[in-house]
Scaffold this motif. Structure first.
Motif, PDB file in Angstrom:
ATOM      1  N   LEU A   1       0.832  -1.195   0.000  1.00 39.77           N
ATOM      2  CA  LEU A   1       0.000   0.000   0.000  1.00 39.77           C
ATOM      3  C   LEU A   1       0.872   1.252   0.000  1.00 39.77           C
ATOM      4  O   LEU A   1       0.631   2.182  -0.787  1.00 39.77           O
ATOM      5  CB  LEU A   1      -0.925  -0.013   1.221  1.00 39.77           C
ATOM      6  N   ALA A   2       1.868   1.234   0.849  1.00 43.22           N
ATOM      7  CA  ALA A   2       2.767   2.392   0.930  1.00 43.22           C
ATOM      8  C   ALA A   2       3.468   2.625  -0.405  1.00 43.22           C
ATOM      9  O   ALA A   2       3.535   3.756  -0.901  1.00 43.22           O
ATOM     10  CB  ALA A   2       3.793   2.169   2.044  1.00 43.22           C
ATOM     11  N   ASP A   3       4.005   1.558  -0.998  1.00 48.57           N
ATOM     12  CA  ASP A   3       4.710   1.685  -2.287  1.00 48.57           C
ATOM     13  C   ASP A   3       3.785   2.247  -3.360  1.00 48.57           C
ATOM     14  O   ASP A   3       4.201   3.076  -4.179  1.00 48.57           O
ATOM     15  CB  ASP A   3       5.244   0.319  -2.726  1.00 48.57           C
ATOM     16  N   SER A   4       2.538   1.780  -3.338  1.00 42.50           N
ATOM     17  CA  SER A   4       1.558   2.243  -4.331  1.00 42.50           C
ATOM     18  C   SER A   4       1.314   3.739  -4.197  1.00 42.50           C
ATOM     19  O   SER A   4       1.316   4.485  -5.181  1.00 42.50           O
ATOM     20  CB  SER A   4       0.255   1.471  -4.143  1.00 42.50           C
ATOM     21  N   ILE A   5       1.124   4.197  -2.957  1.00 43.80           N
ATOM     22  CA  ILE A   5       0.860   5.623  -2.723  1.00 43.80           C
ATOM     23  C   ILE A   5       2.099   6.455  -3.080  1.00 43.80           C
ATOM     24  O   ILE A   5       1.984   7.524  -3.701  1.00 43.80           O
ATOM     25  CB  ILE A   5       0.441   5.854  -1.250  1.00 43.80           C
ATOM     26  N   ILE A   6       3.271   5.955  -2.720  1.00 43.64           N
ATOM     27  CA  ILE A   6       4.519   6.680  -3.024  1.00 43.64           C
ATOM     28  C   ILE A   6       4.693   6.812  -4.538  1.00 43.64           C
ATOM     29  O   ILE A   6       5.075   7.879  -5.039  1.00 43.64           O
ATOM     30  CB  ILE A   6       5.733   5.957  -2.380  1.00 43.64           C
ATOM     31  N   ASP A   7       4.378   5.760  -5.277  1.00 43.29           N
ATOM     32  CA  ASP A   7       4.500   5.803  -6.744  1.00 43.29           C
ATOM     33  C   ASP A   7       3.603   6.879  -7.345  1.00 43.29           C
ATOM     34  O   ASP A   7       4.019   7.640  -8.227  1.00 43.29           O
ATOM     35  CB  ASP A   7       4.135   4.445  -7.351  1.00 43.29           C
ATOM     36  N   ILE A   8       2.355   6.926  -6.873  1.00 40.20           N
ATOM     37  CA  ILE A   8       1.402   7.913  -7.412  1.00 40.20           C
ATOM     38  C   ILE A   8       1.883   9.332  -7.115  1.00 40.20           C
ATOM     39  O   ILE A   8       1.866  10.206  -7.989  1.00 40.20           O
ATOM     40  CB  ILE A   8      -0.001   7.685  -6.810  1.00 40.20           C
TER      41      ILE A   8
ATOM     42  N   LEU B   1       4.208 -11.685 -10.807  1.00 42.38           N
ATOM     43  CA  LEU B   1       4.508 -11.166  -9.473  1.00 42.38           C
ATOM     44  C   LEU B   1       4.246  -9.663  -9.409  1.00 42.38           C
ATOM     45  O   LEU B   1       3.625  -9.167  -8.459  1.00 42.38           O
ATOM     46  CB  LEU B   1       5.971 -11.470  -9.114  1.00 42.38           C
ATOM     47  N   SER B   2       4.718  -8.947 -10.441  1.00 39.66           N
ATOM     48  CA  SER B   2       4.516  -7.482 -10.473  1.00 39.66           C
ATOM     49  C   SER B   2       3.033  -7.158 -10.537  1.00 39.66           C
ATOM     50  O   SER B   2       2.555  -6.234  -9.870  1.00 39.66           O
ATOM     51  CB  SER B   2       5.219  -6.872 -11.693  1.00 39.66           C
ATOM     52  N   TYR B   3       2.300  -7.920 -11.347  1.00 35.52           N
ATOM     53  CA  TYR B   3       0.868  -7.667 -11.491  1.00 35.52           C
ATOM     54  C   TYR B   3       0.155  -7.857 -10.154  1.00 35.52           C
ATOM     55  O   TYR B   3      -0.700  -7.056  -9.770  1.00 35.52           O
ATOM     56  CB  TYR B   3       0.275  -8.624 -12.531  1.00 35.52           C
ATOM     57  N   ILE B   4       0.515  -8.921  -9.423  1.00 35.18           N
ATOM     58  CA  ILE B   4      -0.151  -9.226  -8.159  1.00 35.18           C
ATOM     59  C   ILE B   4       0.278  -8.260  -7.051  1.00 35.18           C
ATOM     60  O   ILE B   4      -0.552  -7.757  -6.299  1.00 35.18           O
ATOM     61  CB  ILE B   4       0.127 -10.691  -7.741  1.00 35.18           C
ATOM     62  N   CYS B   5       1.573  -7.991  -6.984  1.00 36.68           N
ATOM     63  CA  CYS B   5       2.101  -7.199  -5.860  1.00 36.68           C
ATOM     64  C   CYS B   5       2.096  -5.692  -6.119  1.00 36.68           C
ATOM     65  O   CYS B   5       1.990  -4.908  -5.187  1.00 36.68           O
ATOM     66  CB  CYS B   5       3.530  -7.650  -5.535  1.00 36.68           C
ATOM     67  N   SER B   6       2.262  -5.298  -7.390  1.00 30.44           N
ATOM     68  CA  SER B   6       2.293  -3.864  -7.715  1.00 30.44           C
ATOM     69  C   SER B   6       1.361  -3.616  -8.879  1.00 30.44           C
ATOM     70  O   SER B   6       1.774  -3.241  -9.985  1.00 30.44           O
ATOM     71  CB  SER B   6       3.720  -3.421  -8.078  1.00 30.44           C
ATOM     72  N   TYR B   7       0.099  -3.849  -8.625  1.00 30.52           N
ATOM     73  CA  TYR B   7      -0.898  -3.863  -9.692  1.00 30.52           C
ATOM     74  C   TYR B   7      -0.921  -2.557 -10.494  1.00 30.52           C
ATOM     75  O   TYR B   7      -0.822  -2.551 -11.715  1.00 30.52           O
ATOM     76  CB  TYR B   7      -2.270  -4.144  -9.085  1.00 30.52           C
ATOM     77  N   GLU B   8      -1.047  -1.425  -9.792  1.00 33.46           N
ATOM     78  CA  GLU B   8      -1.193  -0.148 -10.497  1.00 33.46           C
ATOM     79  C   GLU B   8       0.052   0.189 -11.307  1.00 33.46           C
ATOM     80  O   GLU B   8      -0.051   0.639 -12.453  1.00 33.46           O
ATOM     81  CB  GLU B   8      -1.496   0.964  -9.494  1.00 33.46           C
TER      82      GLU B   8
END
Length: 1678
Positions: free
Chosen positions: A1234-1241, A1400-1407
């Protein structure tokens, strides 16, 4: 005397005594009346119009006592044309001579061509001439046409046959009352009424021309129909207690035909007196019943009406019925043209009640039409086959040899009885006595005397017949009469070659049957227990009730293996001889296969009838005690096993076919069986029923039924539409009879049993009704009764009823519900089942119409009297709705009218009882038939008024599949998935996405133009009337709000119009209308927020630039003054100066001027302090703990390292403490993701702002904090605390502050006034020298203006516009049309690439993965850069056109000043281009170019710029172009298609729902939870279960959302109420992720640092092809 046309009749002649008769005979009678006997003229006062034969009549009238014998007898005949058609002698005055004097001409003497002429004439009049050769078929008659629903009476003779067929197909006992309506002729004569009145006209008028005798119509129809329509007519006529043809005459051949085949389908039940005590009954096919037959014939003329007395003979005093047509019936006195020689048959069958029964034993009664002297063949046949023949006569000639030959008993097997009328004066007792003695019939004569009235006469006749029946040993089956027929040269309808071949083929199969149960095991081995076991395994796969201690994946794998074993067992059987012969039989050409199926059905019914009768008795006994469940089940099993019909053979075909599908595609056996569905589809198209639900196994062989329907779709023209009518109700309430009466059909059910399961039948819609009903076929579905006594003792009977009701209601357009008000308890149960079905349909978007039918209600006031009952019914329905809604967890439905449109007044029908009297001799009630006809008209009207579009056959197939798959789950509403619903939803999403993109595109364009106006604010180019920035900003916001409101309204209107259309199954997604309306409003708010943010950001940017621009303008002005002063000084010296000298002078001036200017360096702000302030403000609501954490480290320390979650300190309590109890999911990793996803955005946002090279504004950090909060809000399933939130925000804000600080400093440095001056120093120097030397600056300045002002502005415009074009182009691709399309495309791409890292990327870092994937797709789409260049060139040309237009407009203005000219151009371009003020300011300094010349040079320079930019655009790569775009296509496409961003709370698959405001989230394809890092707590092995199977199992879960309490998966909605986790659309739907997990089990385990999963054995059979197929099924792709 006998009527020559139709009937034996009694004629009464009423004449007046003439005291003074005129001497001249009267000739006033229209029909050539002749005076007779006394020579008195005819002056009749009181007259009865009558028809009597033109054959001579010798009749003596006895006068009343005391009166003279002065009477006139009026003998009338028909007109000549009618007379000829009677095949009798013409009516001459000598007709009254004694019989011996008249001609003895008989029908045999008439030429054959005359007979043919009569036949052809009648057939032509009735419109049947073509059908004499091309026979009418049953399917044609059953077609729904305009005649079906119109009540117009027959207007001409050609209407009469159709009128009869329409009525008889609906069992209407008035079918024979066929008559054309005559229109009275208008008389315009001016004569007075008294002059017009004429008794002669009154008594002689007749409309016989327009009448046709009913027997002629029946004869004509039987002659013009094929064997199957004949059979259907005979059956329906028999049920109406009409006589049916036994021997059918044919005028063209002179031969008659024994109608054995036509009577084959008549089955009768009766109870002879011998069975009255036991209440037993006999049920037999009538042609196989061995009965005595009594025949009635006429010799010569007869004054007794034979047919009328026959009707009285067969009717008791309470129940009179016209079995035979007679003279006094409507049109019964019309001339018979082709039906003389017709022999009819009927049956008297006792009911076992001595007070009612006329005869204690069954007896057949035959009636020959016409004189036996003319029809000796028919007469001889009757004498050979009857127990007795009753010969009606008036006169027997003792000298006539032919009479003795006809009546000699030694020539016949039958007893001959003579029936005469003593009242007939032609009867001579002496002559009669001579004949009787000669024939030896002294005991066999019945005379009607004057003292014996008709009742007594009938009584005597009845007694004679009764004696014959009781004593006769001659009993004969109709099928045994064939021999007699052959001997006499009589044709037999069954002798047709195709009928005989079919009979032989059917007999080959059925003659082998001895023990039905054993026969089925040997010859039909694939059904029975194997099929029932398969059914139970299938249902267990969907319901998972018996998982026990096994994992669900293992359990389902075991079930699959068991199914495979059963299929293997089915395939191990050879196709039996019986099935081989059966398949061969239905593959026969032409009508042979129809004959074959009829023979099969009749033979099988005969075989199973006896066994079933015995078992039913046992069953009745056992059902009396509810504790006999096991015995009842055993008897029920025996009933199923002992029942054998054609449906069992078709069922075996279905199982052979389904089992073959488990074989490899290349297997020869499988290939050989591929045509089986087509065979069945052809039969369905020909009107044969298809078993939809197997009533024995309570299952649908889905693949078989689907493929049959697919083949049916191929057989008819494409997109043929169908409507469906279904009947539901309690068992044995006459549902099948209702459908059969309504549509004239016959559903095939095994003999002696009620319908089991459901059968469907196809009825064609005639061309004249297709456009009216908007369909091509009507599908009629007959179902087994709900609350069946056979199933009531079983535990799952309610479930079975619910399944069946749900299926058929779901398939219906109109559902007929049979209910009985008298049994309130049963009614409640039925209503609950029905309401469940309707509620379920409402929830899935189907809205069938409903009609409640109350049978056996005959009172004409029933509708009014039952007002209270209807109110009670509605109350019950409301009560049931609430109960059903509670069970289905849809409590919003409070009343029945919430579920469907229903009116108590129009939705209820009262139908009288079926029988008019006591069966078996009761005919069908006319009231029943008429009431059903009215119901039929109403149902067709309902079909016509259906708002929803009709399904085609393939769509109907899809409904069957999806409904049945859904009912196999316990929770239907949350289990229903349907490709039609999905398709309708996809279309809605696609349309909404299209409107959304048009809205967004419009607003992007609007914002681009608004930003242009904002960046030009405060300059000459500004067109705003205000000089206040805030005021201008508010005006733009107001304008934006107006545009937004207009677009919101437009989308809402589009949505309203979309749901008004009738095509595309829009009604199925009616429930989503509100969601999408809300989505439109949410979209408007979202875009409005973005627009305001962009406007405010642009305003802040411009506000900051205005200050800097003023400083720059002041400095430039000072420099310009200094340069001008220097030029002045140098020119005053009047010395030619070199460029070097001028450079020195300029350098000195420049230095001095800069010293004079106050060039204070621009101060930079501390961005970090501002960010820190906003961060504290944002976290203020988190309390003191957040403040403490913020104080622990500065923002400068944050964001420098990557953000990592550890299990130390405050976060330790989340590790395995809450969530790992039930799955072992690593919560730390979930939070990290979740944190990685928010940081990416947030990083993307920061990068985008930095790339634009604007100054920093506080709106940027406000937007970042808003994005973080929104993401955290949307991921509530990941539990976080204050420490995590503060830490994450500090990290992101720290990183952003650093980037923004650098961006701010770069901006200040780039826009520093001193730097700008230094940058332009060289240009100022060049301009200074040009002015000094008075050089022409036009060309140079034009190039400078073009390159420094226009070119950057044009490039900026192209870059601001190009992104929209790229998005537009990408949206044309199907994968970017909807959220689900994107998901589908990404999953397929993953499968094809077969790369673990990608999965793996699709499952773990979907966006992140999807954004990257979209970018790759964009690059792939535009790898050929010509498309992008086309867009660029279009925008370039648009700019050039605007520039040239601006130049031309500026030229027209009368201003010589070049500065004014340039300003005019700038003003014109102010709405489109943003020209750099720096560049423009520098251009305007020291510019002495000529306006006209400059304009020309500028035009040329602009043309050069165009070519330069074109070359540049062509040369630059697509990646380079992407870097300069203002709108990043990958981000916009992602944001548009990412949806709500919610993930399944169990497997983390992303939500697929469309629209922003959907109230329920759903996922098309759930994953095994192990892929989302779930592992078992003790073994640490990855979990193989999927949530789509968990939610139908008995399993439980616990997590932080359940407060660590165990909770059933089935009730997951109590915890995650906004999620709809649907079970697999098919049992193979999740094969995609099973395949992935199987392939990369070890890799996932290694990455997640756990043990590999125990992969179920069945998963190893899943290959890549099946994985691909499963993803296609899940997303409803073909």
């Amino acid at each position: 005397m006998e009527d020559n046309n139709d009937e034996d009749l009694v004629v009464d002649l009423y004449c007046e005594e003439i005291n003074d008769p005129p001497s001249v005979p009267s000739s006033t009678c229209r029909n050539d009346c002749q005076q007779m006997l006394t020579g008195a003229s005819c002056c009749h006062v009181k007259t009865t119009v009558f028809n009597i034969s033109s054959e001579s009549v010798s009749q003596h009238l006895d006068p009343p006592g005391g009166e003279s014998e002065n009477y006139t007898v009026i003998i009338c005949r028909e007109e000549k044309t009618e007379q000829e058609s009677t095949d009798m002698k013409s009516s001459e005055p000598d007709n009254l001579k004694p019989e011996e004097q008249k001609s003895s001409q008989t029908p045999e003497d008439i030429k054959d061509e005359t007979k043919v002429k009569h036949l052809e004439s009648l057939l032509e009049e009735m419109g049947l001439k073509q059908n004499y050769r091309e026979k009418l078929s049953l399917s044609t008659i059953l077609e729904i046409d305009k005649r079906t629903i119109t009540d117009e009476p027959a207007k001409c003779k050609s209407d009469l046959p159709w009128y009869f067929l329409k009525k008889i197909m609906m069992f209407n006992v008035t079918a024979r009352n066929v008559k054309c309506t005559s229109v009275p002729e208008s008389n315009s004569d001016d004569q007075s009424v008294s002059e017009k009145f004429s008794l002669k006209h009154l008594v002689s008028s007749s409309n016989k021309d327009s009448m046709v005798n009913p027997l002629d119509i029946i004869t004509a129809l039987f002659l013009c129909s094929d064997g199957f329509l004949q059979q259907e007519m005979a059956l329906k006529m028999s049920m109406c207690q009409f006589s049916v043809p036994l021997l059918l005459p044919s005028c063209d051949t002179g031969q008659c035909t024994l109608m054995l085949w036509a009577m084959r389908d008549i089955v009768k039940k009766y109870r002879p007196q011998s069975l009255s005590q036991s209440k037993g009954f006999i049920e037999e096919r009538i042609v196989l019943s061995e009965l005595p037959m009594v025949s009635f014939v006429r010799l010569g003329e007869c004054s007794l009406s034979k047919s009328k007395f026959l009707n009285e003979l067969l009717s008791n005093s309470q129940q009179y019925h016209d079995t035979f047509v007679h003279h006094n019936m409507e049109c019964g006195d019309s001339p018979r043209q082709i039906s003389n020689g017709l022999t009819e048959i009927t049956w008297y069958l006792p009911c076992g009640n001595t007070n009612i029964d006329i005869f204690s034993q069954p007896v057949a009664v035959a009636n020959l039409r016409g004189d036996i002297a003319s029809f000796e063949t028919q007469y001889s046949f009757l004498c050979q086959t009857s127990a007795a023949v009753f010969v009606f006569f008036d006169h027997l000639d003792s000298e006539s040899e032919s009479v003795f030959n006809l009546l000699k008993s030694q020539n016949h097997k039958a007893q001959i009885f003579l029936v005469g009328n003593y009242e007939s004066k032609r009867l001579n007792l002496d002559v009669l006595e001579k004949v009787v003695l000669k024939l030896g019939l002294t005991e066999n004569i019945i005379i009607k005397t004057k003292q014996k009235n008709e009742a007594d006469f009938v009584k005597d006749l009845r007694e004679t017949v009764r004696n014959v029946v009781e004593k006769s040993e001659l009993k004969m089956k109709i099928k045994k009469m064939v021999d007699a027929a052959h001997e006499l040269g009589i044709l037999v309808d069954e002798n047709a070659p195709e009928c005989q071949t079919a009979k032989k083929n059917a007999k080959t199969i059925t003659e082998e049957i001895q023990d039905i149960h054993k026969y089925k095991e040997d010859q039909l081995p694939r059904q029975g227990q194997i099929w029932k076991t398969l059914t139970s395994l299938e249902k267990e796969e969907f319901r998972l009730r018996n998982v026990g201690s096994k994992t669900i994946a293992t359990h389902t794998s075991d079930l699959k293996k068991q199914k495979q074993e059963l299929r293997k067992k089915q395939n191990s059987y050879e196709i039996s001889t019986a099935m081989t012969n059966f398949i061969t039989g239905i593959s026969s050409p032409g009508t042979e296969k129809f004959y074959f199926l009829k023979w099969m059905r009749m033979n099988l019914d005969n075989v199973s009838r006896e066994k079933l009768s015995e078992l039913r008795e046992k069953y009745k006994e056992k059902c009396k005690n509810s504790e006999n469940k096991e015995e009842i089940e055993e008897i029920d099993r025996q009933i199923s096993n002992s029942s054998l019909g054609t449906e069992h053979f078709f069922r075996e075909m279905g199982q052979i076919y389904e089992a073959s599908l488990s074989l490899p595609e290349t297997d020869r056996s499988r290939q050989q069986l591929q045509d089986l569905p087509k065979l069945c589809a052809e039969l369905l198209l020909d009107g044969f029923p298809l078993e939809l639900v197997d009533g024995d196994a309570s299952n649908i062989p889905l693949r078989w039924v689907s493929d049959v329907l697919s083949q049916l779709s191929d057989l008819v023209s494409p997109n043929r539409k169908i409507r469906v009518v279904t009947v539901l109700g309690v068992q044995s309430t006459g549902k099948s009879t209702l459908l059969n009466t309504m549509f004239g059909v016959q559903f095939a059910v095994s003999s002696g049993r009620c319908t089991r399961g459901a059968f469907m039948l196809l009825i064609k819609i005639n061309e004249d009704m297709k456009n009216v009903l908007n369909c091509d076929f009507m599908v009629i579905i007959d179902t087994e009764g709900l609350k069946s006594p056979e199933l009531a003792q079983l535990d799952n009977s309610y479930e079975h009823d619910n399944e069946l009701a749900t299926l058929v209601v779901g398939l219906s357009d109109v559902t007929i519900v049979n209910i009985a008000m008298e049994n309130l308890i049963d009614m409640k149960d039925i209503l609950q089942i029905v309401v469940h079905a309707f509620l379920r349909m409402k929830e899935v978007g189907k809205k069938p119409k409903c009609q409640f039918v109350h049978q056996n209600v005959s009172d004409v006031s029933a509708h009014d009297k039952n007002l209270r009952d209807r109110k009670l019914l509605l109350d019950q329905l409301n009560e049931m709705t609430q109960a059903a809604a509670k069970m289905e967890k849809k409590e919003g439905n409070k009343s029945f009218t919430d579920v469907m449109e229903y009116s108590p007044d129009t939705g209820n029908w009262y139908i009288p009882g079926l029988w008019n009297g006591n069966p078996p001799m009761a005919p069908v009630s006319a009231g029943y038939s008429e009431a059903v006809y009215e119901l039929k008209k109403n149902i067709i009207q309902l079909v016509r008024d259906c708002e929803s579009s009709a399904n085609d056959i393939m769509e109907f197939k899809e409904w069957v599949k999806s409904l049945w798959n859904a009912v196999k789950h316990e929770n239907f509403i949350f289990s229903f998935r349907n490709s039609l619903v999905a398709d309708a939803y996809m279309k809605l999403c696609t349309e909404f996405n299209k409107w959304e993109w048009e809205f967004r595109k419009e607003m992007y364009t609007w914002v681009r133009d608004a930003e242009t106006k904002m960046y030009n604010f405060g300059t000459i180019a500004a067109k705003s009337e205000t000089s206040d920035m805030r005021e201008f900003l508010e005006s733009l916001k107001s304008e934006a709000s107006t545009v937004l409101s207009a677009w919101e309204t437009k989308i809402l209107n589009n949505l309203t119009q979309y749901f008004k259309q009738t095509e595309g199954h829009v009604y199925l997604v009616e429930g989503y209308k509100e969601e999408f309306s809300n989505s439109a409003k949410v979209l408007r708010r979202e875009i409005e927020t973005g627009v305001k943010y962009q406007l405010e950001a642009a305003a802040e940017n411009r506000q900051g630039m205005i200050k800097i621009d003023k400083i720059k303008d002041n400095h430039t002005t000072e420099i310009q003054k200094a340069v001008c002063a220097l030029i002045e000084r140098c020119r005053k010296k009047k010395v030619q100066m070199t460029d070097t000298e001028l450079d020195k002078k300029f350098e000195n001036m420049w230095r001095e001027t800069l010293q004079k200017l106050s060039l204070s360096e621009q101060k930079t702000s501390n961005v970090t302090d501002n960010v820190s302030r906003y961060l504290r403000e944002n976290l203020k609501h988190r309390g003191s703990r957040a403040n403490e954490l913020l104080s622990e480290k500065t923002l400068q320390e944050c964001g420098k390292q990557s953000f990592k979650i550890t299990a130390e300190g405050w976060f330790k309590k989340f590790k395995t403490g809450l969530i790992q109890f039930f799955t072992g999911q690593n919560h730390i990793m979930a939070v990290q993701e979740l944190a990685d996803s928010i940081i990416d955005i947030c990083t993307d946002f920061v990068t985008e702002q930095v790339r634009r090279k604007n100054n920093y504004h506080d709106t940027y950090i406000q937007e970042i904090l808003h994005m973080i909060d929104e993401k955290l809000q949307n991921n509530k399933d990941v539990k976080i605390n204050t420490e995590f939130e503060v830490s994450l925000k500090q990290h992101i804000c720290g990183f952003a502050a650093g980037e923004f600080q650098k961006m701010h400093e770069d901006f200040i440095e780039e826009n520093d006034p001193y730097r700008c001056l230094i940058k332009n120093k060289e240009k100022f120097c060049d301009d200074f020298k040009d002015v000094f030397h008075e050089r022409d600056q036009c060309q140079k300045k034009a190039e400078e203006f073009t390159n420094r002002c226009l070119k950057p502005a044009v490039e900026d415009f192209v870059n601001r516009s190009l992104g929209l074009n790229i998005i537009d182009e990408m949206r044309k691709l199907e994968q970017f049309s909807t959220r689900m399309s994107l998901q589908y495309s990404v999953l397929l791409d993953l499968l094809y690439k077969e790369d673990f890292q990608n999965f793996l990327s699709y499952i773990c870092s979907y966006e992140k993965y999807v954004k990257t994937w979209i970018l790759k797709q964009i690059k792939k789409r535009f790898s050929n850069e010509s498309t992008v260049f086309e867009f660029e060139d279009r925008h370039l040309q648009s700019c050039i056109d605007s520039i040239n237009s601006a130049i031309n407009k500026a030229k027209t203005r009368e201003r010589d000043d070049l500065k004014a000219f340039v300003e005019d151009i700038w003003k014109e371009l102010g709405d489109k281009l943003v020209i750099s003020q720096d560049a423009l300011g520098a251009f305007m300094i020291l510019n002495n170019a000529d306006k006209e010349q400059f304009a020309d040079c500028l035009t040329a320079s602009v043309n050069d710029m165009t070519e330069t930019l074109r070359k540049k655009f062509k040369k630059s790569t697509f990646e380079m172009k992407l870097q300069h775009l203002h709108v990043q296509p990958q981000n916009e496409l992602f944001n548009k298609l990412i949806g709500c961003g919610q993930q399944c709370p169990f497997c983390k698959a992303p939500c697929d729902a469309g629209g922003k405001a959907h109230t329920e989230h759903f996922v098309s394809l759930h994953r095994p939870k192990g892929l989302g890092r779930y592992s078992w707590e003790r073994s640490e092995k990855l979990v193989t279960e999927t949530c789509s199977t968990d939610i139908i199992s008995e399993k439980r879960f616990r997590c932080s959302d359940t407060n660590n309490e165990w909770h059933p998966y089935k009730d997951y909605k109590k915890i995650y109420e906004d999620w709809n986790i649907q079970p697999d659309v098919s049992l193979e739907a999740s094969d995609y992720w099973k395949y992935v997990m199987k392939e990369y089990n070890s890799s996932f385990a290694k990455k997640y640092e756990v043990e590999p999963a125990d992969i179920p054995e069945a998963w190893y059979d899943i290959d890549k092809g099946q994985a691909e197929k499963s993803v296609k099924e899940s997303f409803y792709r073909k």
